[in-house]
Design a protein around this motif. Sequence first.
Motif, PDB file in Angstrom:
ATOM      1  N   VAL A 109       0.817  -1.211   0.000  1.00 54.88           N
ATOM      2  CA  VAL A 109       0.000   0.000   0.000  1.00 54.88           C
ATOM      3  C   VAL A 109       0.857   1.271   0.000  1.00 54.88           C
ATOM      4  N   ALA A 110       2.003   1.232   0.660  1.00 52.59           N
ATOM      5  CA  ALA A 110       2.826   2.435   0.849  1.00 52.59           C
ATOM      6  C   ALA A 110       3.476   2.913  -0.442  1.00 52.59           C
ATOM      7  N   GLU A 111       3.728   4.228  -0.492  1.00 53.37           N
ATOM      8  CA  GLU A 111       4.451   4.837  -1.612  1.00 53.37           C
ATOM      9  C   GLU A 111       5.915   5.079  -1.267  1.00 53.37           C
ATOM     10  N   VAL A 112       6.188   5.174   0.047  1.00 56.34           N
ATOM     11  CA  VAL A 112       7.548   5.494   0.496  1.00 56.34           C
ATOM     12  C   VAL A 112       7.921   4.567   1.651  1.00 56.34           C
ATOM     13  N   LEU A 113       9.140   4.036   1.607  1.00 54.93           N
ATOM     14  CA  LEU A 113       9.695   3.295   2.745  1.00 54.93           C
ATOM     15  C   LEU A 113      10.797   4.149   3.361  1.00 54.93           C
ATOM     16  N   LEU A 114      10.677   4.420   4.662  1.00 52.76           N
ATOM     17  CA  LEU A 114      11.642   5.278   5.352  1.00 52.76           C
ATOM     18  C   LEU A 114      12.342   4.491   6.453  1.00 52.76           C
ATOM     19  N   ILE A 115      13.655   4.302   6.306  1.00 53.81           N
ATOM     20  CA  ILE A 115      14.466   3.595   7.299  1.00 53.81           C
ATOM     21  C   ILE A 115      15.624   4.499   7.696  1.00 53.81           C
ATOM     22  N   THR A 116      15.699   4.813   8.991  1.00 48.35           N
ATOM     23  CA  THR A 116      16.732   5.747   9.475  1.00 48.35           C
ATOM     24  C   THR A 116      17.598   5.099  10.546  1.00 48.35           C
ATOM     25  N   SER A 117      17.913   3.841  10.367  1.00 48.90           N
ATOM     26  CA  SER A 117      18.691   3.106  11.371  1.00 48.90           C
ATOM     27  C   SER A 117      20.063   3.726  11.561  1.00 48.90           C
ATOM     28  N   LEU A 118      20.515   3.738  12.815  1.00 48.36           N
ATOM     29  CA  LEU A 118      21.832   4.279  13.143  1.00 48.36           C
ATOM     30  C   LEU A 118      22.919   3.253  12.895  1.00 48.36           C
ATOM     31  N   ARG A 119      22.554   2.004  12.907  1.00 41.60           N
ATOM     32  CA  ARG A 119      23.453   0.900  12.550  1.00 41.60           C
ATOM     33  C   ARG A 119      22.602  -0.342  12.368  1.00 41.60           C
ATOM     34  N   ASP A 120      22.700  -0.965  11.212  1.00 40.87           N
ATOM     35  CA  ASP A 120      21.867  -2.138  10.934  1.00 40.87           C
ATOM     36  C   ASP A 120      22.598  -3.030   9.941  1.00 40.87           C
ATOM     37  N   GLY A 121      23.076  -4.157  10.419  1.00 42.77           N
ATOM     38  CA  GLY A 121      23.841  -5.042   9.544  1.00 42.77           C
ATOM     39  C   GLY A 121      22.983  -5.949   8.685  1.00 42.77           C
ATOM     40  N   PHE A 122      21.742  -6.196   9.092  1.00 42.81           N
ATOM     41  CA  PHE A 122      20.890  -7.148   8.371  1.00 42.81           C
ATOM     42  C   PHE A 122      19.552  -6.472   8.105  1.00 42.81           C
ATOM     43  N   CYS A 123      19.430  -5.820   6.961  1.00 48.33           N
ATOM     44  CA  CYS A 123      18.256  -5.003   6.642  1.00 48.33           C
ATOM     45  C   CYS A 123      17.643  -5.490   5.329  1.00 48.33           C
TER      46      CYS A 123
END
Length: 566
Positions: A109-123
């Motif tokens: 459904v979404a138009e935008v995916l927003l991910i603001t992780s400060l550290r993420d090795g498995f995304c």
Amino acid sequence: GDKFKEEVEKLRKATRGKTVVAGVERMSLISGIKNKLIAYEGLLKEYRECSDRVLLVQYCTVDSKWGFDNKINNEIRELVKRINTKFPNSILYEEGPVSNEKRLALFMVAEVLLITSLRDGFCLAPFEFMIAKEVRSRLRHQKSNNSLGTVILSEFAGCVSAMSSICRVNPYVTTKITEELYNAVQMAPVANKKAKFKHDLEYIESHSTENWIRSLVADIKSGRNKNEVALYLGAISNKILKAGRQFKNLTLEEITSSYVKAVNRVILLDVKGTIIPNMPKAVIETIDEIPGELSMLLEYFCSDERNTVYILCGYHRELVDKLFGKVLKLGLAAEYGYHFRPPNETEWKTINISQNMELSEKILDIFRWYTSKTDGSEIEVKGGALAWVYRECDLEFGNWQAKELGNALKALLANHPELVVTHDQGFVEVKIKRLEKGECAKTILEEVKKRKGNIDFVCAMGDDIANEHMFSTLNSLFVKEAIHSHGKMKSKDCSLFTCTVGRKPSHASYYVNDYKDVLMLLSSMVSCSIKIPRNKSVDDLAKFGIKRTNVHVSPIASKSKRKELN
């Protein structure tokens, strides 16, 4: 399944009429949810029109293993409450387990995916989001830029180097995230978005978890014997370039004073970054023909019988012919001279070069391996060259891969001096030495001298490393000493202008700042050499974009130039 369809329908009803921004993260200090909410609040504050039509749907899974969950939860809840108080119904926030169906329904459904992780090795969320967008596009039977969605991804996420179509952000710079969010919800056009999305999708589909495990196990097995594995880290052995003392800005007065006196001129021009803006090749390939003003400028330039003008570039023949083929008096050399069309001819010719097919296949195998490991990269097969192109990749990761590839090719081709490896901006290329620009330029000069006699003016312009060989070749041809027995020409008999676009270390003697300066110089040379009736001069110049205000010549120089022309 039915549960997935139910989730999709439920979410569509809840978000009807809204542009949905999606977020699915585990509640933790490094997830960057607080940064995301601050950036989203900035969007609603700075762009009031978004407050009624944008909705952030944020799912947070809670892991009780972390002792500081309560503190984080309270901070996030307070921030969500504050934003929803100021801007009612702007955030749909849920905590708790998130099923696969619920997560994928949100991505659908979404138009935008927003991910603001400060550290993420498995995304993996960006991969799932893109697959959901592809499925939605197929169901709707459309694949416009808007239907592909937008991924705004933290530069500290583990998958950021594997994707070329994302908007890369620093999670600590919330103002920049706000800008990217606004562009995304406004559906702002993004250059070459479909091509980048296709590259990413191919990468996702070909790099499943199963394939990753197999590759990892294979690497572990091959690593048991030290002699079986070689790790290449380091740069390709390129020549170090430096600017000489005579390296200076090419002025209008200097080049036109030599140009108007010459009777047999040769002008060699690169394309991208030289006579057109520096843009991705994929964008250039979508252009049907060059702008009318540039086409007319080249036609005027070539109409002077004293001029021999060549476009000399690495693009394939079909693209060069599409862009410049209509200018019949213009000489064309594609793929560094492998294909060429002399001035005043309509048929293309190809030089006869024998190729080692077995060696070519080995090079292609290396290219294919690096392409499979580098999302956004591709292989280009030309008549006398093979290229691994990584312009659309993550810059840091692409350069790292290119350096490793360069060393691998250097080892493979150690006993093949007829081949050269070039590492330029965004590509690594293996080509036959005879097809370097310097050799092509030398051949053109010899042909012009044979047909029209001694050459007294040469101007070569280009912006990348492929032109450096041409500059050094021309510099060695036109020496101060008279060495006619060796085919060299005296510099006092010929004015030579080797000019790089952009001030940087170069074998060229001159530089200009950008392609606009190149066009200004060419326009001015045309206006100096063509006999135009006084009552039509302004109109004629205007036809190909020359304005008197663009030609910066001092009054003294202008008077002397008028005397020469008269």
